[in-house]
Every structure is written in C-alpha cells, then in structure tokens.
Scaffold this active site. Structure first.
Site, PDB file in Angstrom:
ATOM      1  N   GLU A  33     -85.428 -52.997-112.650  1.00  0.00           N
ATOM      2  CA  GLU A  33     -86.111 -52.907-113.928  1.00  0.00           C
ATOM      3  C   GLU A  33     -86.332 -54.348-114.398  1.00  0.00           C
ATOM      4  O   GLU A  33     -85.364 -55.108-114.502  1.00  0.00           O
ATOM      5  CB  GLU A  33     -85.213 -52.147-114.915  1.00  0.00           C
ATOM      6  CG  GLU A  33     -85.942 -51.773-116.168  1.00  0.00           C
ATOM      7  CD  GLU A  33     -85.080 -51.004-117.156  1.00  0.00           C
ATOM      8  OE1 GLU A  33     -83.955 -50.600-116.792  1.00  0.00           O
ATOM      9  OE2 GLU A  33     -85.549 -50.820-118.287  1.00  0.00           O
ATOM     10  N   ARG A  79     -70.846 -49.918-106.424  1.00  0.00           N
ATOM     11  CA  ARG A  79     -71.318 -51.161-107.037  1.00  0.00           C
ATOM     12  C   ARG A  79     -70.399 -52.314-106.669  1.00  0.00           C
ATOM     13  O   ARG A  79     -69.199 -52.120-106.461  1.00  0.00           O
ATOM     14  CB  ARG A  79     -71.314 -51.036-108.560  1.00  0.00           C
ATOM     15  CG  ARG A  79     -72.455 -50.251-109.118  1.00  0.00           C
ATOM     16  CD  ARG A  79     -72.288 -50.110-110.616  1.00  0.00           C
ATOM     17  NE  ARG A  79     -72.901 -51.213-111.348  1.00  0.00           N
ATOM     18  CZ  ARG A  79     -74.175 -51.205-111.733  1.00  0.00           C
ATOM     19  NH1 ARG A  79     -74.959 -50.191-111.444  1.00  0.00           N
ATOM     20  NH2 ARG A  79     -74.670 -52.218-112.417  1.00  0.00           N
ATOM     21  N   LYS A 111     -76.677 -56.568-116.790  1.00  0.00           N
ATOM     22  CA  LYS A 111     -77.792 -57.308-117.380  1.00  0.00           C
ATOM     23  C   LYS A 111     -77.679 -57.382-118.895  1.00  0.00           C
ATOM     24  O   LYS A 111     -78.019 -58.390-119.494  1.00  0.00           O
ATOM     25  CB  LYS A 111     -79.106 -56.640-116.978  1.00  0.00           C
ATOM     26  CG  LYS A 111     -79.390 -56.813-115.501  1.00  0.00           C
ATOM     27  CD  LYS A 111     -80.811 -56.460-115.163  1.00  0.00           C
ATOM     28  CE  LYS A 111     -81.036 -54.984-115.138  1.00  0.00           C
ATOM     29  NZ  LYS A 111     -82.308 -54.635-114.459  1.00  0.00           N
TER      30      LYS A 111
HETATM   31  P1  ATP Z   1     -77.096 -53.534-114.791  1.00  0.00           P
HETATM   32  O1  ATP Z   1     -76.173 -52.359-114.745  1.00  0.00           O
HETATM   33  O2  ATP Z   1     -76.477 -54.821-114.397  1.00  0.00           O
HETATM   34  O3  ATP Z   1     -77.813 -53.656-116.077  1.00  0.00           O
HETATM   35  P2  ATP Z   1     -79.052 -52.015-113.471  1.00  0.00           P
HETATM   36  O4  ATP Z   1     -78.442 -51.098-112.504  1.00  0.00           O
HETATM   37  O5  ATP Z   1     -79.482 -51.458-114.755  1.00  0.00           O
HETATM   38  O6  ATP Z   1     -78.145 -53.265-113.659  1.00  0.00           O
HETATM   39  P3  ATP Z   1     -81.570 -52.182-112.139  1.00  0.00           P
HETATM   40  O7  ATP Z   1     -82.659 -53.161-112.342  1.00  0.00           O
HETATM   41  O8  ATP Z   1     -81.777 -50.777-112.535  1.00  0.00           O
HETATM   42  O9  ATP Z   1     -80.285 -52.752-112.872  1.00  0.00           O
HETATM   43  O10 ATP Z   1     -81.020 -52.264-110.656  1.00  0.00           O
HETATM   44  C1  ATP Z   1     -81.807 -52.232-109.507  1.00  0.00           C
HETATM   45  C2  ATP Z   1     -80.959 -51.713-108.380  1.00  0.00           C
HETATM   46  O11 ATP Z   1     -79.816 -52.539-108.182  1.00  0.00           O
HETATM   47  C3  ATP Z   1     -80.459 -50.318-108.652  1.00  0.00           C
HETATM   48  O12 ATP Z   1     -80.727 -49.531-107.525  1.00  0.00           O
HETATM   49  C4  ATP Z   1     -78.985 -50.481-108.868  1.00  0.00           C
HETATM   50  O13 ATP Z   1     -78.304 -49.376-108.340  1.00  0.00           O
HETATM   51  C5  ATP Z   1     -78.654 -51.744-108.082  1.00  0.00           C
HETATM   52  N1  ATP Z   1     -77.506 -52.458-108.644  1.00  0.00           N
HETATM   53  C6  ATP Z   1     -77.383 -52.974-109.890  1.00  0.00           C
HETATM   54  N2  ATP Z   1     -76.180 -53.548-110.068  1.00  0.00           N
HETATM   55  C7  ATP Z   1     -75.502 -53.393-108.914  1.00  0.00           C
HETATM   56  C8  ATP Z   1     -74.193 -53.772-108.462  1.00  0.00           C
HETATM   57  N3  ATP Z   1     -73.339 -54.420-109.256  1.00  0.00           N
HETATM   58  N4  ATP Z   1     -73.833 -53.460-107.192  1.00  0.00           N
HETATM   59  C9  ATP Z   1     -74.695 -52.821-106.395  1.00  0.00           C
HETATM   60  N5  ATP Z   1     -75.934 -52.440-106.745  1.00  0.00           N
HETATM   61  C10 ATP Z   1     -76.353 -52.711-107.987  1.00  0.00           C
HETATM   62 MG    MG Z   2     -80.442 -49.415-114.125  1.00  0.00          MG
END
Ligand code: ATP
Ligand code: MG
Length: 550
Positions: free
Chosen positions: A31, A256, A266
């Site tokens: 995102e 994760r 984020k």
């Molecule tokens: P955050 O929780 O840090 O705000 P998010 O999951 O909302 O991150 P996205 O932009 O939706 O951020 O993430 C893109 C991809 O990265 C998603 O498929 C998510 O599952 C993966 N992802 C995000 N954080 C992690 C992590 N700490 N470990 C593994 N994969 C991750």
């Molecule tokens: Mg997300």
C-alpha cells in the site's frame, strides 16, 4: 547467495507437478502509504525468489484503494526500493486501474442477491457484528431488493451521498463463526481525490474485496501474505467463487518478520517522522529500506539476512545482530579498510623533521590482496585514538601505547611515548613520542617486539570527519517500561556524533560508499558529507571491538 527454501516452495512444486498450475505467478502488493521497511523485504524476497526458482513471474501491484493515506512519493519510493534490492517486476500494476472491473463484479454480486447497500453507520455496523461468542444482528437494510440495491449503489458512485452515509456489504452470514464473514464491507464512500484517479471515483473497494479480484485479473497463482490475513482466506475464496472469477488464485500465509528493539509498522514509523523524532524516513536509525541503505546495509546483506531467517507459518523476532553479521560477511572482502580516528589524541613525533611527511604502502584490505595497496602519510604530528593510550601501562594485557612503552604504528614505524602533556585540569592534551627509523614496516626488522599495533592518521593530510554512531531506536523492553507507549520507550542515546579525522585517501569518497575503518567497524559515507567535512554513518561494529588488540 543462499537459495530460497521453505514450505511455500514445496507447495509450488506440488502444484506444478500435479498440474494444478502451469507456471508460478506471484505479486508484491504494498500500500503506497509509507516507505517500505525490512519486514516488507521478507515479503518482496519471498515473492520474487520463489517465482524466480520456477521461472515464474512477479508483479508489483500497488494496493492503492484507500486514497486517504496514499501518495505518489511513496509509489516512487517503493519502486526505487525494489530496484535497489535488485528485483525487476514483470509488470507494475495499480489496484486502482481495476476500479471499473471491480465495480462490475460488485454489480454482479448485487444482482445475485449477495450484496446490499446498508445505511448503518460504521459504529452501528461494528456494534451489530456481535462477538466471537455471540452472533451478529442483521441490518434492517439486509433485505433490500436487488433493484433498490442497484439504484442505491449507482447513486453512491454518482456522488449522491456523503462519506459514511451508505456502504455496500456482502450478504454472507451474520452468525458466521469467522467474524470476517459477517457481511463485510465491500465499498465505502470517500469524497477525496485519488493520486491516480483524481476525482473520478468517490466509492472505493475494501481490501478484502479488491485484493482477490486483482489477483485473479492478473493470473496470480500463489497470493502470499503475512499471517494476519489467515482468517481472511475464507472470504478471499468466497469472493473469487461468487464473483465467478475465471482464474482462481490461492492465498498462502507466512509469519511476519520482527526485529528486536525495532518498531516495524508503517503507522509507527510515520509517527516518528511526523513527530520529528527522526530526521525522516531515511534516518539511518529507521528500519526502512531507505534508512538501512543510508546507514550502509547493502542489498546483498539484506537479502542474505532475510533468507537466513527462513520462513514458516509463525511470526518471528530476529536479533538485530544477525543483520550486522550479514553485512560483515558481505563486506569483509569487498570494503576498503582506511584509517579513521574518532576520538583523536595528538601525537608529536619529536625526532621527526618538521614540515616533512613520507608515504608508506598499506594494503587496501588485509584479507583480500587483490584489492591492492595505497599510500598512507606519516609525519611529525599524527592522531591516534584516545582509547589506544593510557598514561601508565596497567598490566601485561595492555597491548597499546603508554608512557615509556613502544608500539607499532600500523604500516609505519615503532613509536615510543616519552612525555605526556596535560592542561591545567590534568587532562591529557597531547603526547610526545619518538620513532625508530630502523623499524619501517616491510624492512624485516625483528630484533624487538612492539607492545601492540595501533592505527593512526597523519595530521597535516587528515580530513576532518563526523562519525555518526547509532544505537537501537527503542530501549530494551523491561518490566518497568513494557506497558509504555512506544514514543516513551525511545532510546535517548540512539544517535551520537563524534568529530575526528580520516586519512586523505577518502578525500573523494562518494555518498553510499562502504568502508571498514581499521579496528573499528563498518561505515558508509552519508549524504550530508561535504568535501572538507566528511560524514560517515557507522553501519555496525566489528565483531571483536576495536578496543581489543588485533
Ligand atoms: P505495516 O503492518 O507495517 O503497516 P502492512 O502490512 O500494512 O505493513 P502493506 O503495504 O500492506 O503493509 O504490505 C505489503 C506486503 O508486505 C503484505 O503482503 C504484507 O503481508 C507484507 N508485510 C508487511 N510487513 C511484513 C513483515 N513484518 N514481515 C513479513 N511481511 C510483511
Ligand atoms: Mg497492510
């Protein structure tokens, strides 16, 4: 580089062998609402490396369905981060490009009696959703006719209603044991300009509805995501089935990645930036890819680190030192090893002629001869580390300089301290030494043994430099602070600046260059560096601290 090997790879192998899929197609769906962090690197590397292992494809797809938080700056940042990590997406797509097709699928669900327009507010909806132990309550709008739903949904699109006034919901089961299945929202109204669509739309699809459709439109076979989507999979499959999608993608979840003393979300990273607790997303203390890069971690080190942490269906917390280890491994034979003095102590070599200097040969990397040699200066005035001198040698373990003790200045001469000069407060301001001409490095001199080898920088040619040393942004979690807000758990000492000198061979260093400063650690030239005021970020220390004799 290590090969990727994990449970998803096994699933892919089986799916190819059984003919369930003909080829592997993955996607990375960020995102664009912030810069990527090292947790995302796990998702990126997993998606790209798995597809690569089977000659498959990987799309970069911006999940840009919520215009409230998204921005072109982040789109550009994410593209740059992927490129830096060394991955080239097969296609770059935007979720918002599917808005029209997604809308049509919503119409299909309405026509099938599987979606309805609800007038309830968000609070009312969540109140009526029930709990894990109690079923939800049907909305009074749940039984609207297909015709009415079609009309209302079209009016929603046309902008007739205010934000939150109406919502399109899937009609599934308000008593479903999985809360995600209790008539989840599919579309909400937001009168806000979209970074790509402008004002064309005022209704935006929710992730749970949009994502499976996007995966299907793109022919994704294995839709990989982190564990928190586990209980959304049932909804993912429901939308794929009920929307009669031609191509059927499947979702798989992995744990994760978390890192000790690091906040990896984020939302929190944005708070740090907005509250000016750090200098920006690329502050070298940030776990963002731009921050890690500025700090000096290389793309290879990050990739090897991620692969070394493995992948399972459990969230994992990895010690930050493992990333340092990957960096050392990566740079050991690649980085130049110049001399830098972080806490300078002035040394006057009283028997060396004034106004004269000489140049001595020095290997660029003592462990990699192929990197050749360079010349380093030696002269009457030099700097050494304050920690390499003590007035009185305390015991036989002290293998550095002291009064009446002789050490080797690395790649130069034996130097002996004869006199310690102090200010009126008793602080040492400089030391006076003599050197022995016969002991020149490489001359084969071996009739005495020095009390250790220390590095130095010749003063008249030295370049002033600032060294930025970092500690984790967050303090260790303790009994006392474990309930504090993360903003109150920030480490007040996470940044420390020292002013010292580096040898003149670094005069033309460029931003992002990696070094191992002799007996100290790995450093990278920072973007704040100016020709006569260099700035270096310490990426990490050497494994054995420079305080030990090396
Ligand atoms: P955050 O929780 O840090 O705000 P998010 O999951 O909302 O991150 P996205 O932009 O939706 O951020 O993430 C893109 C991809 O990265 C998603 O498929 C998510 O599952 C993966 N992802 C995000 N954080 C992690 C992590 N700490 N470990 C593994 N994969 C991750
Ligand atoms: Mg997300």
């Amino acid at each position: 580089m290590a090969e990727i090997n994990n449970f998803i790879k096994t699933i892919m192998e089986q799916d190819l062998a059984s003919g369930k899929v003909d080829a592997i197609a993955t996607r990375f769906p960020p995102e664009p609402n912030a810069y990527l962090h090292i947790g995302h690197a796990r998702a990126i590397i997993t998606n790209f490396e798995l597809a690569k292992a089977f000659n498959g494809t990987t799309n970069l797809r911006f999940d840009d369905t919520n215009p409230a938080k998204e921005d072109q700056e982040f789109v550009d940042g994410i593209i740059a981060d992927l490129k830096w990590l060394g991955y080239v997406p097969t296609n770059v797509f935007y979720g918002s490009d599917y808005f029209e097709k997604t809308y049509e699928k919503a119409i299909l669900l309405i026509k099938k009696g599987l979606a309805y327009v609800d007038d309830l507010s968000q609070e009312e909806m969540s109140k009526m959703r029930g709990s894990l132990t109690t079923p939800g309550i049907d909305s009074p709008c749940r039984n609207r006719s297909v015709e009415e739903n079609l009309r209302l949904f079209e009016e929603m699109r046309a902008g007739k209603y205010k934000d939150g006034e109406k919502t399109l919901r899937a009609k599934i089961d308000m008593a479903h044991p999985n809360m995600n299945m209790r008539d989840p929202a599919m579309y909400r109204i937001m009168h806000i300009s979209h970074h790509r669509q402008g004002n064309k739309w005022c209704i935006f699809p929710m992730y749970d509805f949009a994502h499976p459709l996007q995966d299907s439109f793109e022919g994704i076979t294995h839709s990989l995501c982190s564990l928190e989507y586990d209980n959304h999979r049932i909804l993912y499959d429901w939308f794929i089935e009920k929307c009669e999608m031609e191509h059927v993608p499947h979702q798989y979840e992995f744990g994760r990645l978390n890192i000790t003393n690091t906040i990896m979300s984020k939302r929190y990273l944005k708070q740090l930036v907005d509250a000016k607790k750090v200098s920006g997303y690329d502050d070298p203390r940030m776990p963002t890819l731009v921050g890690l890069r500025r700090r000096g971690y290389t793309a290879d080190a990050i990739r090897n680190f991620i692969l070394s942490t493995g992948l399972s269906r459990v969230n994992s917390t990895v010690d930050a030192s493992q990333l340092d280890e990957a960096l050392r491994e990566d740079q050991k034979l690649k980085a130049m090893r110049p001399n830098a003095i972080l806490n300078p102590l002035k040394v006057v070599i009283t028997n060396y002629p004034e106004g004269q200097i000489e140049y001595l040969d020095c290997p660029n990397n003592a462990e990699n001869e192929e990197m050749g040699t360079r010349k380093i200066a030696f002269g009457r005035v030099c700097y050494i580390e304050q920690d390499d001198f003590i007035e009185t040698k305390p015991n036989k373990h002290w293998k550095r300089l002291a009064k009446d003790v002789e050490v080797r200045f690395m790649h130069a001469y034996f130097v002996k301290c004869n006199e310690v000069i102090k200010d009126e407060n008793g602080n040492i301001v400089e030391i006076h030494c003599t050197y022995d001409k016969e002991t020149k490095s490489g001359s084969g001199f071996n009739s005495r043994k020095p009390n250790g080898n220390i590095h130095f920088v010749e003063a008249s040619t030295a370049i002033p430099a600032t060294f930025r040393l970092f500690e984790p942004l967050m303090l260790d979690e303790t009994e006392e602070n474990k309930d504090l807000d993360f903003m109150e758990r920030l480490n007040p000492n996470s940044l420390k600046e020292l002013k010292g000198f580096v040898e003149e061979s670094l005069a033309n260093t460029s931003v992002g260059e990696h070094y191992q400063f002799v007996r100290n650690g790995y450093y990278t030239t920072d973007k704040d560096s100016k020709p006569n005021a260099l700035v270096f970020n310490r990426t990490c220390e050497l494994k054995s601290s420079f305080k030990l004799e090396k």
